[in-house]
Write a protein that holds these residues in place. Structure first.
Motif, PDB file in Angstrom:
ATOM      1  N   GLN A  70       7.074   7.219  -4.059  1.00 18.92           N
ATOM      2  CA  GLN A  70       6.926   6.207  -5.111  1.00 18.92           C
ATOM      3  C   GLN A  70       8.020   5.150  -4.989  1.00 18.92           C
ATOM      4  N   ASN A  71       9.220   5.579  -4.647  1.00 18.40           N
ATOM      5  CA  ASN A  71      10.320   4.628  -4.479  1.00 18.40           C
ATOM      6  C   ASN A  71      10.147   3.776  -3.223  1.00 18.40           C
ATOM      7  N   LEU A  72       9.645   4.392  -2.138  1.00 15.46           N
ATOM      8  CA  LEU A  72       9.507   3.684  -0.872  1.00 15.46           C
ATOM      9  C   LEU A  72       8.336   2.715  -0.851  1.00 15.46           C
ATOM     10  N   GLN A  73       7.319   2.977  -1.721  1.00 14.37           N
ATOM     11  CA  GLN A  73       6.159   2.089  -1.813  1.00 14.37           C
ATOM     12  C   GLN A  73       5.410   1.958  -0.477  1.00 14.37           C
ATOM     13  N   LEU A  74       5.223   3.060   0.215  1.00 13.30           N
ATOM     14  CA  LEU A  74       4.498   3.034   1.488  1.00 13.30           C
ATOM     15  C   LEU A  74       2.993   3.152   1.237  1.00 13.30           C
ATOM     16  N   PRO A  75       2.167   2.368   1.944  1.00  5.31           N
ATOM     17  CA  PRO A  75       0.712   2.398   1.733  1.00  5.31           C
ATOM     18  C   PRO A  75       0.060   3.586   2.448  1.00  5.31           C
TER      19      PRO A  75
END
Length: 336
Positions: A70-75
């Motif tokens: 959630q912190n990294l925001q990876l798709p």
């Protein structure tokens, strides 16, 4: 284009079984991870379209991976594959961004139906977690942190002195770590304590005038043999004996530290009955099972060691948000 697949599970058998039932055209582009930290390293290094993630793993479990993603925001599209089928487990992972929850062993037909529905969709950008704003009155400025650190340092010294006299040893006392953090950050902080060791832990509540919280004592399993020797225990070590030793150490340290803090801020603490959080388990498992116990902002971490002995003990004091308001008022008198 063939999607990139990452299967993260601490069981080699589980990884292979899942890989076999993926669509045939996907199987040439599958990589594996044996725990959450390894999976995160892969995700940071290369693009991954689908992550099949177990929950209960050593080093870093599935819940921690979800929180970090959630912190990294990876798709990346996340599918949970776990034998832990508790309703709360399902709710927690879905709230953390998982697309679905498949129970082990995975049913090939169920997986195929899900993938046919979702494979054509574009992965949605993960929603940014809503930050919790800590109220101004419980912000920890440099002066307040310094005061709390010094008070804790004195209390820790008193507890260390008591332990040293009882066991006739030299106790190593590092600088206390004082922070105001959110519950999600607390969970990650606790997970970093001896992440690869088996541990046992006790939690004990305390309450005073306007101040309340819990003391959490974590002891590595490798410490018990030396503790038994120091306490002149001659019999064979077993879980019951180790629990007794854990209780003895917690009574000494928790009681002495709270007494030392209370005397300096002119209050007294009543202590609740100690609760065993678990024995002989990775700290991440103890945290996962008890994460709802802690709703705190002020965390003070103390790490004790004993010279020439393999004894590692972490004591964390977890204060409620309202407690910091009271402590700020009490500590103001020390600065006048």
């Amino acid at each position: 284009m063939t999607p990139a697949i990452l299967i993260c599970d601490d069981s080699n058998l589980a990884r292979k079984q899942l890989a076999r039932i993926l669509p045939q055209e996907w199987q040439s582009n599958v990589v594996f991870a044996g725990h959450g930290a390894e999976a995160l390293a892969t995700l940071k290094r290369q693009a991954v379209d689908w992550l099949f993630l177990d929950l209960n793993m050593p080093v870093m479990d599935g819940y921690q991976v979800l929180a970090e993603l959630q912190n990294l925001q990876l798709p990346v599209r996340i599918v949970i594959v776990s034998g832990d089928i508790q309703p709360e487990a399902h709710e927690r992972v879905m709230a953390l961004g998982a697309l679905t929850f498949l129970k082990k062993p995975v049913n090939a037909t169920e997986l195929s139906a899900f993938l046919q529905t979702k494979a054509a969709e574009q992965p949605a950008e993960p929603a940014a977690p809503k930050p919790h704003k800590i109220p101004d009155e419980v912000q920890l400025d440099a002066e307040l942190r310094d005061i709390l650190q010094e008070i804790t340092n004195v209390a820790m010294g008193q507890a260390g002195d008591l332990l040293a006299r009882l066991l006739d040893v030299f106790v190593k006392l590092p600088i206390p770590n004082v922070n105001v953090i959110e519950v999600s950050e607390l969970t990650m902080a606790l997970a970093s304590v001896e992440p690869e060791s088996k541990t046992s832990a006790i939690c004990q509540g305390f309450i005073g005038s306007g101040v309340a919280g819990e003391a959490l004592l974590i002891l590595t399993d490798s410490s018990f043999e030396d503790i038994a020797r120091l306490m002149n225990y001659q019999g064979e070590l077993n879980s019951a004996v180790e629990l007794e030793l854990l209780m003895d150490i917690s009574n000494i340290l928790i009681g002495a530290v709270l007494k030392g803090i209370a005397e300096q801020v002119d209050m007294s603490f009543s202590q609740g009955h100690p609760v065993v959080l678990g024995q002989h388990a990775p700290i991440a498992e103890l945290i996962s099972a008890n994460s709802k116990r802690w709703r705190t902002t002020l965390t003070i971490e103390l790490s004790y060691g004993i010279e020439s002995y393999n004894i590692n003990c972490d004591l964390l004091l977890l204060f409620t948000e309202d407690s910091l308001k009271t402590l700020r008022y009490k500590l103001a008198f020390l600065m006048d």
